[in-house]
Design a protein around this motif. Structure first.
Motif, PDB file in Angstrom:
ATOM      1  N   LEU A   1       0.944  -1.110  -0.084  1.00 49.45           N
ATOM      2  CA  LEU A   1       0.130  -0.203  -0.146  1.00 49.45           C
ATOM      3  C   LEU A   1       1.134   0.802  -0.036  1.00 49.45           C
ATOM      4  O   LEU A   1       0.533   2.303  -0.961  1.00 49.45           O
ATOM      5  CB  LEU A   1      -0.633  -0.340   1.225  1.00 49.45           C
ATOM      6  CG  LEU A   1      -1.618   1.229   1.587  1.00 49.45           C
ATOM      7  CD1 LEU A   1      -3.079   1.080  -0.155  1.00 49.45           C
ATOM      8  CD2 LEU A   1      -2.664   0.851   2.738  1.00 49.45           C
ATOM      9  N   LEU A   2       2.364   1.426   1.136  1.00 48.35           N
ATOM     10  CA  LEU A   2       2.782   2.756   0.590  1.00 48.35           C
ATOM     11  C   LEU A   2       3.525   2.587  -0.507  1.00 48.35           C
ATOM     12  O   LEU A   2       3.534   3.839  -1.459  1.00 48.35           O
ATOM     13  CB  LEU A   2       3.929   2.247   1.450  1.00 48.35           C
ATOM     14  CG  LEU A   2       3.882   1.871   3.065  1.00 48.35           C
ATOM     15  CD1 LEU A   2       5.384   1.746   4.056  1.00 48.35           C
ATOM     16  CD2 LEU A   2       3.317   3.386   3.372  1.00 48.35           C
ATOM     17  N   CYS A   3       3.350   1.599  -0.921  1.00 47.19           N
ATOM     18  CA  CYS A   3       5.003   1.629  -2.791  1.00 47.19           C
ATOM     19  C   CYS A   3       3.298   2.048  -3.766  1.00 47.19           C
ATOM     20  O   CYS A   3       4.440   2.679  -4.457  1.00 47.19           O
ATOM     21  CB  CYS A   3       4.810   0.409  -3.571  1.00 47.19           C
ATOM     22  SG  CYS A   3       5.882  -0.503  -2.480  1.00 47.19           S
ATOM     23  N   LYS A   4       2.127   1.824  -3.499  1.00 41.60           N
ATOM     24  CA  LYS A   4       1.392   2.612  -4.228  1.00 41.60           C
ATOM     25  C   LYS A   4       1.206   4.241  -4.076  1.00 41.60           C
ATOM     26  O   LYS A   4       0.775   5.280  -5.110  1.00 41.60           O
ATOM     27  CB  LYS A   4      -0.311   1.796  -3.721  1.00 41.60           C
ATOM     28  CG  LYS A   4      -0.379   0.627  -4.285  1.00 41.60           C
ATOM     29  CD  LYS A   4      -2.022   0.312  -3.957  1.00 41.60           C
ATOM     30  CE  LYS A   4      -1.950  -1.677  -5.340  1.00 41.60           C
ATOM     31  NZ  LYS A   4      -3.170  -1.469  -4.644  1.00 41.60           N
ATOM     32  N   ASN A   5       1.354   4.435  -3.049  1.00 35.05           N
ATOM     33  CA  ASN A   5       1.076   6.133  -2.540  1.00 35.05           C
ATOM     34  C   ASN A   5       2.702   6.516  -2.608  1.00 35.05           C
ATOM     35  O   ASN A   5       2.673   8.252  -2.761  1.00 35.05           O
ATOM     36  CB  ASN A   5       0.721   6.605  -1.361  1.00 35.05           C
ATOM     37  CG  ASN A   5      -0.225   6.403  -1.402  1.00 35.05           C
ATOM     38  OD1 ASN A   5      -1.354   5.461  -2.505  1.00 35.05           O
ATOM     39  ND2 ASN A   5      -1.209   5.119  -0.253  1.00 35.05           N
TER      40      ASN A   5
END
Length: 296
Positions: free
Chosen positions: A51-55
């Protein structure tokens, strides 16, 4: 021939090690720039990092996270290690086929599977958890218990046989270097000569100390004759200094001694320190008891 794809992935993933072993201003600055909390990465499972990678807008740190996740996914946990796995954002602990996150439990310190277990390996009952976390309810508790026990049962794990691993969590989380090494042991990613040789990063899998046997995790930290002598000296030192008689074995060295005894907690802490010393000697000289006791 070197697999350059894997080599580059490994290089990027080493930045995660720098983050956990460093508590300096540049880490705080990085958290401010990326608007993330590094500690949350260790407190949550892979879904949190994805999820961090997406943002993330910073392409370098996005690639670092993805490289680290790739290595983690390719290194399955052994049975004893699973109870030290993250509860939250873990794709293998799910409710309705989705990883879970319950903030009220996190706020009360429930981070790893072992946090939900008693020292004898049984799952904590509802009344006990309700006392610790008043915001929970029975439906939430039952769903969480089912999700965790399903994960354990799918691996044919019997909690009563895993008591030895329940002692390490609170200790190793308090010190970053010990934490990182124990994390590597639990996830079987310690850069032993065997591991490095298998990924073509070392010329030999032979033990750094004895120069005879293959250097696996168990060999490096216990089975090597030179290391065994150190453990014998440590046992003697503990008895001489504190009149506590404790015998080490491969399971207690890697995963800790079980039962809620002060002497066992003491041994578990000493074992973490000894393992850190043994690992540091890989790049210096053979471990010696006098040098270790001087440092201690």
């Amino acid at each position: 021939m070197v697999d350059y794809g894997n080599f580059i992935t490994a290089l990027k993933a080493t930045w995660m090690r720098r983050l956990i072993k460093t508590d300096t201003k540049w880490v705080k600055l990085l958290e401010s720039i990326l608007k993330i909390s590094i500690s949350e990465i260790w407190r949550n499972g892979p879904d949190y990092s994805y999820l961090l990678c997406k943002n993330l807008e910073n392409s370098f740190w996005k690639e670092v996270l993805l490289s680290w996740l790739e290595i983690i996914e390719q290194t399955p946990l052994s049975k004893p290690q699973i109870i030290n796995d993250n509860i939250w954002h873990n794709p293998k602990i799910t409710i309705d086929n989705k990883s879970i996150f319950i903030k009220s439990y996190v706020n009360k310190g429930f981070i790893f599977v072992s946090d939900l277990l008693n020292i004898d390996g049984t799952f904590r009952n509802f009344d006990e958890l309700k006392h610790i976390n008043p915001k929970t309810n029975f439906i939430e508790y039952a769903s969480l218990r089912t999700a965790v026990t399903t994960r354990l049962h799918t691996q044919d794990i019997h909690l009563s046989n895993l008591q030895n691993t329940l002692q390490y969590g609170p200790i190793c989380r308090q010190e970053s270097k010990l934490h990182w090494l124990q994390y590597q042991i639990l996830h079987r990613i310690v850069p032993t000569n065997k591991y490095l040789f298998n990924i073509k990063k070392a010329e030999s899998a032979v033990c750094t100390f004895c120069k005879k046997d293959e250097e696996s995790i168990s060999h490096l930290f216990y089975e090597c004759n030179i290391v065994k002598e150190l453990w014998c000296d440590v046992e003697e030192w503990i008895f001489t200094q504190f009149e506590i008689s404790i015998t080490s074995d491969i399971q207690s060295v890697l995963f800790g001694k079980y039962k809620n005894k002060e002497s066992y907690k003491f041994f578990n802490l000493i074992a973490l320190i000894v393992k850190q010393y043994i690992f540091s000697c890989k790049y210096k000289s053979n471990p010696t008891p006098n040098f270790f006791f001087d440092r201690l």
